[in-house]
Scaffold this motif. Structure first.
Motif, mmCIF file in Angstrom:
data_model
loop_
_atom_site.group_PDB
_atom_site.id
_atom_site.type_symbol
_atom_site.label_atom_id
_atom_site.label_comp_id
_atom_site.label_asym_id
_atom_site.label_seq_id
_atom_site.Cartn_x
_atom_site.Cartn_y
_atom_site.Cartn_z
ATOM 1 N N TYR A 276 1.032 -0.830 0.195
ATOM 2 C CA TYR A 276 -0.146 -0.118 -0.116
ATOM 3 C C TYR A 276 0.409 1.435 -0.214
ATOM 4 O O TYR A 276 1.344 1.514 1.411
ATOM 5 N N GLY A 277 0.890 1.675 -1.003
ATOM 6 C CA GLY A 277 1.050 3.192 -1.415
ATOM 7 C C GLY A 277 3.157 3.291 -1.070
ATOM 8 O O GLY A 277 3.234 4.187 -1.002
ATOM 9 N N MET A 278 3.253 2.556 -1.317
ATOM 10 C CA MET A 278 4.926 2.775 -1.168
ATOM 11 C C MET A 278 6.067 1.689 -1.992
ATOM 12 O O MET A 278 6.650 1.072 -1.697
ATOM 13 N N PHE B 269 9.414 3.283 -2.924
ATOM 14 C CA PHE B 269 10.047 3.964 -1.934
ATOM 15 C C PHE B 269 10.815 3.627 -1.034
ATOM 16 O O PHE B 269 10.722 2.131 -0.871
ATOM 17 N N LYS C 234 15.006 3.628 9.436
ATOM 18 C CA LYS C 234 13.747 3.096 10.053
ATOM 19 C C LYS C 234 12.239 3.913 9.660
ATOM 20 O O LYS C 234 11.595 3.654 10.434
ATOM 21 N N ILE C 235 12.437 4.806 8.875
ATOM 22 C CA ILE C 235 10.677 5.751 8.763
ATOM 23 C C ILE C 235 9.788 4.342 7.594
ATOM 24 O O ILE C 235 8.921 4.167 7.420
ATOM 25 N N ILE D 224 7.821 2.521 9.707
ATOM 26 C CA ILE D 224 6.663 3.257 10.525
ATOM 27 C C ILE D 224 5.909 3.221 9.280
ATOM 28 O O ILE D 224 4.116 3.149 10.022
ATOM 29 N N LEU D 225 5.951 3.505 8.682
ATOM 30 C CA LEU D 225 5.307 4.021 7.645
ATOM 31 C C LEU D 225 4.492 2.187 7.235
ATOM 32 O O LEU D 225 3.076 2.493 7.586
ATOM 33 N N LEU E 60 1.753 2.081 10.051
ATOM 34 C CA LEU E 60 0.784 3.432 9.617
ATOM 35 C C LEU E 60 0.105 2.962 7.984
ATOM 36 O O LEU E 60 -1.531 2.944 8.571
ATOM 37 N N PHE E 61 0.168 2.751 7.234
ATOM 38 C CA PHE E 61 -0.310 1.971 6.237
ATOM 39 C C PHE E 61 -1.347 1.082 6.549
ATOM 40 O O PHE E 61 -2.406 0.501 6.661
ATOM 41 N N LYS F 280 -2.860 0.448 9.457
ATOM 42 C CA LYS F 280 -3.878 0.786 10.116
ATOM 43 C C LYS F 280 -4.875 1.296 9.270
ATOM 44 O O LYS F 280 -6.105 1.280 9.642
ATOM 45 N N ALA F 281 -4.147 2.109 8.378
ATOM 46 C CA ALA F 281 -5.157 3.596 7.715
ATOM 47 C C ALA F 281 -6.074 2.541 7.189
ATOM 48 O O ALA F 281 -7.374 1.956 6.622
ATOM 49 N N GLN F 282 -4.920 0.493 6.425
ATOM 50 C CA GLN F 282 -6.384 0.356 5.455
ATOM 51 C C GLN F 282 -6.919 -0.845 6.039
ATOM 52 O O GLN F 282 -7.995 -1.344 5.965
ATOM 53 N N ALA G 30 -9.104 0.256 8.613
ATOM 54 C CA ALA G 30 -9.661 0.987 9.024
ATOM 55 C C ALA G 30 -10.706 0.744 7.748
ATOM 56 O O ALA G 30 -12.392 0.292 8.149
ATOM 57 N N MET G 31 -10.168 1.323 6.535
ATOM 58 C CA MET G 31 -10.793 0.444 5.391
ATOM 59 C C MET G 31 -11.637 -0.390 5.718
ATOM 60 O O MET G 31 -12.895 -0.168 4.690
#
Lengths: 144, 144
Positions: free
Chosen positions: B88-90, B93, B104-105, B108-109, B112-113, B115-117, B119-120
């Motif tokens: 998702y979205g990377m 990246f 480290k990012i 983390i991302l 984060l993704f 969690k967002a995913q 929820a959807m």
DNA sequence: GGGTTTGTAATATAATACGTTACAAACGGT
DNA sequence: ACCGTTTGTAACGTATTATATTACAAACCC
């Protein structure tokens, strides 16, 4: 999430600005951290400046810095600033209007996608750049 | 949502099968409703059959039909059946690992993704094809 | 004024999605 | 048992999108 990586790179950018503690950071330095071309970074920053999340400073010793405290910048702010089109998942979906199903399904799907999208955005709205950076510790948050 | 329209077309397909009330529907007829090529439809149906949401019947007077009651097929079932990659979205990246932020990012991302995913997906899991078709009324739900 | 940086246009390259043709395999009706 | 129909899938073409790169004007600080 959206197919591209604009949001991911943008979160990286803002996290990097927090890491640099308010200093004016040139796009070339951010690009080195993200490992891409400075123009790619500037294009995203252009959108973030327009959204008032970041300040830009031209000229020698110029660069970018956060416009607000990290705790005041939600991930939803970033998402909306850099993510282009809200034609969620229906890029070239144009069903046959002569069919009773095709004629009505489009509007139904739009409502449906809106609900799914809203759920995701609510989640993003509950997190800030400060939360992201908190997970970056322990990196030398006082050095460099 | 994902950049493509596989999910949208799939919801259309299943809605059409409900509309046809259990009859074996050939891909050509569905393609006419969606206004695309029958092969596009069969490719999606191939995934839906593998996910056991749809039955396929070869040969003359063959076609596709739902494998379960509409109320038992959630939109999340469909989403997972036809949506390909959870990156998702990377997509591309790949930050600089030598930079303390870049190193480290990424993890983390990803969290984060996720969690967002989630929820959807929770939102999609709460809706079924029956709910979608309910919004299609009043279209001749008994006629041809 | 000179060097540095932003801002943006123009273009190239790669990835992805959709459309289309083609054809083997499976199946049903007669 | 044959024949037409349909699924299943491979192969290829085309359009769209995303990222990378080059180039250069404008703004700015020292």
């Amino acid at each position: 999430m959206t197919g591209n990586s604009r949001f991911a790179v943008s979160v990286h950018i803002l996290s990097y600005l927090v890491y640099k503690q308010g200093a004016a950071v040139p796009s070339s330095e951010i690009a080195a951290s993200v490992d891409t071309n400075p123009v790619v970074i500037r294009r995203l920053l252009s959108a973030l400046v327009k959204a008032r999340l970041v300040n830009a400073q031209k000229g020698a010793s110029g660069g970018f810095s956060l416009a607000s405290a990290p705790a005041n910048i939600s991930l939803l702010d970033i998402y909306r600033a850099v993510e282009p089109k809200p034609s969620y998942g229906m890029r070239n979906f144009a069903p046959n209007q002569k069919c009773p199903v095709g004629a009505k399904i489009e509007a139904i799907l739009q409502g449906l996608f809106f609900k799914a999208q809203s759920a995701m955005e609510t989640e993003l709205g509950g997190m800030t750049i400060a939360d992201v950076v908190a997970q970056l510790r322990p990196i030398c948050s006082g050095k460099r």
